[in-house]
Design a protein around this motif. Structure first.
Motif, PDB file in Angstrom:
ATOM      1  N   THR A  47       0.971  -1.090   0.071  1.00 56.63           N
ATOM      2  CA  THR A  47       0.081   0.151  -0.253  1.00 56.63           C
ATOM      3  C   THR A  47       1.057   1.050   0.267  1.00 56.63           C
ATOM      4  O   THR A  47       0.901   1.807   0.956  1.00 56.63           O
ATOM      5  N   GLY A  48       1.457   1.316  -1.676  1.00 52.52           N
ATOM      6  CA  GLY A  48       2.660   2.796  -1.078  1.00 52.52           C
ATOM      7  C   GLY A  48       4.318   2.315  -0.991  1.00 52.52           C
ATOM      8  O   GLY A  48       3.944   0.874  -0.469  1.00 52.52           O
ATOM      9  N   SER A  49       4.694   2.711  -1.227  1.00 50.39           N
ATOM     10  CA  SER A  49       6.637   2.024  -0.975  1.00 50.39           C
ATOM     11  C   SER A  49       6.855   2.886   0.251  1.00 50.39           C
ATOM     12  O   SER A  49       7.614   1.788   0.695  1.00 50.39           O
TER      13      SER A  49
ATOM     14  N   THR B 193      19.007  11.439   3.641  1.00 46.52           N
ATOM     15  CA  THR B 193      17.799  10.999   3.024  1.00 46.52           C
ATOM     16  C   THR B 193      16.880  10.657   3.419  1.00 46.52           C
ATOM     17  O   THR B 193      16.399  12.212   3.877  1.00 46.52           O
ATOM     18  N   TYR B 194      15.592  10.168   2.834  1.00 44.87           N
ATOM     19  CA  TYR B 194      14.507  10.012   2.456  1.00 44.87           C
ATOM     20  C   TYR B 194      14.070  10.451   4.175  1.00 44.87           C
ATOM     21  O   TYR B 194      14.115   9.686   4.557  1.00 44.87           O
ATOM     22  N   LEU B 195      12.706  11.561   4.417  1.00 44.30           N
ATOM     23  CA  LEU B 195      12.711  11.472   5.645  1.00 44.30           C
ATOM     24  C   LEU B 195      11.876  10.501   5.974  1.00 44.30           C
ATOM     25  O   LEU B 195      11.547   9.922   7.180  1.00 44.30           O
TER      26      LEU B 195
ATOM     27  N   ALA C  15      21.758  -1.560   4.422  1.00 39.92           N
ATOM     28  CA  ALA C  15      21.883   0.292   4.257  1.00 39.92           C
ATOM     29  C   ALA C  15      20.599   1.051   2.785  1.00 39.92           C
ATOM     30  O   ALA C  15      20.163   0.056   2.304  1.00 39.92           O
ATOM     31  N   TYR C  16      19.784   1.658   3.893  1.00 47.32           N
ATOM     32  CA  TYR C  16      19.107   2.194   3.130  1.00 47.32           C
ATOM     33  C   TYR C  16      18.958   3.177   1.544  1.00 47.32           C
ATOM     34  O   TYR C  16      19.553   3.958   2.248  1.00 47.32           O
ATOM     35  N   LEU C  17      18.794   2.612   0.245  1.00 46.26           N
ATOM     36  CA  LEU C  17      20.077   3.091  -1.178  1.00 46.26           C
ATOM     37  C   LEU C  17      19.183   3.828  -1.443  1.00 46.26           C
ATOM     38  O   LEU C  17      17.977   3.167  -2.048  1.00 46.26           O
TER      39      LEU C  17
ATOM     40  N   LEU D 195      -3.657   6.307  -5.750  1.00 42.98           N
ATOM     41  CA  LEU D 195      -3.658   4.710  -5.486  1.00 42.98           C
ATOM     42  C   LEU D 195      -3.315   3.820  -4.572  1.00 42.98           C
ATOM     43  O   LEU D 195      -3.646   2.907  -3.876  1.00 42.98           O
ATOM     44  N   ARG D 196      -2.072   4.378  -3.765  1.00 39.06           N
ATOM     45  CA  ARG D 196      -1.766   3.827  -2.763  1.00 39.06           C
ATOM     46  C   ARG D 196      -1.109   2.865  -3.023  1.00 39.06           C
ATOM     47  O   ARG D 196      -1.365   1.227  -2.430  1.00 39.06           O
ATOM     48  N   LEU D 197      -0.273   2.408  -4.360  1.00 35.44           N
ATOM     49  CA  LEU D 197       0.784   1.253  -4.877  1.00 35.44           C
ATOM     50  C   LEU D 197       1.500   1.331  -4.645  1.00 35.44           C
ATOM     51  O   LEU D 197       2.315   2.130  -5.438  1.00 35.44           O
TER      52      LEU D 197
HETATM   53  C1  PLP Z   1      11.925   8.121  -1.389  1.00 38.95           C
HETATM   54  C2  PLP Z   1      10.834   7.985  -1.289  1.00 38.95           C
HETATM   55  N1  PLP Z   1      10.429   7.299  -1.238  1.00 38.95           N
HETATM   56  C3  PLP Z   1       9.135   7.005  -0.335  1.00 38.95           C
HETATM   57  C4  PLP Z   1       7.991   7.442  -1.053  1.00 38.95           C
HETATM   58  C5  PLP Z   1       6.905   7.075  -0.219  1.00 38.95           C
HETATM   59  O1  PLP Z   1       5.450   6.470  -1.667  1.00 38.95           O
HETATM   60  P1  PLP Z   1       4.292   6.389  -1.986  1.00 38.95           P
HETATM   61  O2  PLP Z   1       3.846   6.776  -2.070  1.00 38.95           O
HETATM   62  O3  PLP Z   1       4.584   4.718  -3.367  1.00 38.95           O
HETATM   63  O4  PLP Z   1       3.779   5.170  -0.832  1.00 38.95           O
HETATM   64  C6  PLP Z   1       8.338   8.479  -1.152  1.00 38.95           C
HETATM   65  C7  PLP Z   1       7.505   9.681  -1.252  1.00 38.95           C
HETATM   66  O5  PLP Z   1       7.185  11.013  -2.040  1.00 38.95           O
HETATM   67  C8  PLP Z   1       9.580   8.978  -1.760  1.00 38.95           C
HETATM   68  O6  PLP Z   1      10.201  10.227  -1.991  1.00 38.95           O
END
Ligand code: PLP
Length: 399
Positions: free
Chosen positions: A103-105, A129-131, A168-170, A242-244
């Motif tokens: 449900t979304g990444s 990195t991604y918050l 390691a989150y990349l 869509l939350r996919l």
């Molecule tokens: C780097 C990164 N990962 C994951 C996501 C989450 O995305 P999703 O909409 O698929 O949940 C985002 C959303 O902006 C993102 O920038």
């Protein structure tokens, strides 16, 4: 603090759930008259509304009861097959049986954290990195370990110190927030070093399809094989509502991720999966994505031109070759967090850089998004921002 009159005692992990800085800032940007370069949302004009309407009608006409019933936790079979074929085009061999629709990444990040992280486990992360990943992992109480980075991403030699980390989150493609990408040779070196030091890779790639100059090199996971988990998303190629998303998992992790998924939400909405499949199954993205890329490229170029024209000397940035963001490093000792209220007064908003560092490290940087603002407004917004930075520099000189 606990309230003696309240019957509720919060779990320790709840203390680690904090309001998203970005959401708080986005509230500011909704004020009338503000040019918001702060958003992280795709352009709504890019959503394939007609194709979605037709696909939804087809699903409700042809498979209504299947689409509205509970469904398999792994995800909709034909969509997983399609994903496998699509990933093969990018150089990643993914058995459909190892693809878990999420449900979304963002949910993929939560599941990975749940399955891999114990309190005190080390999780190696890029700087910045991604918050949202820091927020997803934080409740599992990891110890974040910063990986030394340059303009081409993490340094391969940084992986020696990450030995023993759970992952390691990349983010190799057009990273959120820095916009940077890892070049092919650096990818090879990272995969080799990560393998040599036994560090598994969690590769997050929501922006890979949003390239404006040339398609990115194959993912890290293509070379890392069973040593990597790959996360993808439909949010930037179709629509985030869509939350996919999906996870490609190695054999050692797939069953546990699936069990965590089952416990979390049983499955990702079957209706959404079937609609998305109906939209993409016959090559829709081959015409849709070039149109999205052309739109965003114009905006990227407008922001590059505006930054070159207006930002004072001493500011530093790299032109991103894809994605949604520019990352600007300010002259030393200009604090982007402290500057934000003045920028909002001047009519422009951005996201300060500090929350993107696992150690809260640097405040002399900021993120600008270019995808939801017209080229004219981008120029106006960057000009206003440049004025505020110049003023801060003048004040500093005078002090
Ligand atoms: C780097 C990164 N990962 C994951 C996501 C989450 O995305 P999703 O909409 O698929 O949940 C985002 C959303 O902006 C993102 O920038």
């Amino acid at each position: 603090m606990s309230d003696p009159a309240s019957p509720w005692t919060l779990a320790r992990r709840a203390a680690r759930l904090n309001p998203s800085t970005i959401r708080e800032i986005l509230k500011l940007t909704e004020l009338p008259g503000i040019i918001s370069l702060a958003g992280g949302l795709p352009a709504p004009e890019s959503f394939p509304v007609e194709a979605m309407a037709e696909a939804s009608a087809r699903v409700l006409r042809d498979q209504p009861r299947e689409a509205l019933q509970y469904a398999a936790s792994e995800g909709f079979g034909p969509l997983r097959e399609w994903l496998s074929a699509q990933l093969a085009r990018d150089g990643l061999k993914a058995d459909p049986a190892r693809i878990l629709v999420t449900t979304g990444s963002q949910q993929g990040l939560d599941l990975v954290g749940k399955v891999l992280v114990d309190p005190g486990s080390r999780v190696a992360v890029e700087q910045p990195t991604y918050l949202g990943a820091l927020q997803a992992f934080a409740p599992f109480e990891p110890e974040f370990q910063p990986l030394a980075c340059d303009d081409e991403g993490p340094l391969p030699e940084a992986f020696a110190a990450a030995r023993g980390a759970r992952m390691a989150y990349l983010l190799p493609n057009f990273q959120n927030p820095s916009g940077r990408s890892i070049p092919a040779a650096r990818r090879e070196a990272i995969v080799a070093q990560a393998a040599a030091h036994g560090v598994p890779i969690v590769e997050d790639n929501p922006y890979g399809e949003l390239w404006y100059d040339e398609a990115p090199p194959p993912p890290l996971s293509a070379a890392a094989g069973e040593g990597a988990v790959y996360l993808g998303s439909f949010s930037k190629v179709l629509a985030p509502g869509l939350r996919l998303g999906f996870v490609v998992a190695p054999a050692a992790l797939f069953p546990k991720l699936l069990q965590a998924k089952q416990a979390a939400d049983l499955h990702t909405p079957g209706f959404n999966q079937r609609v998305a499949y109906e939209v993409v199954r016959d090559g829709f993205l081959d015409t849709h994505l070039p149109a999205v890329r052309a739109r965003y490229k114009r905006q990227r170029d407008a922001m590059q031109a505006a930054l070159q024209a207006h930002l004072p000397a001493g500011c530093r940035w790299q032109k991103p070759h894809g994605g949604m963001f520019f990352w600007v490093e300010l002259p030393p000792a200009v604090d982007a967090t402290a500057l934000l209220p003045r920028a909002v007064e001047a009519g422009v908003a951005y996201v300060p850089g500090a929350p993107f560092f696992s150690d809260g490290g640097r405040s002399d940087c900021l993120r600008l998004s270019f995808v939801t603002v017209t080229p004219e407004r981008i120029d106006e917004g960057v000009r206003a921002l440049a004025g505020v930075i110049a003023q801060a520099l003048d004040t500093r000189k005078a002090a």
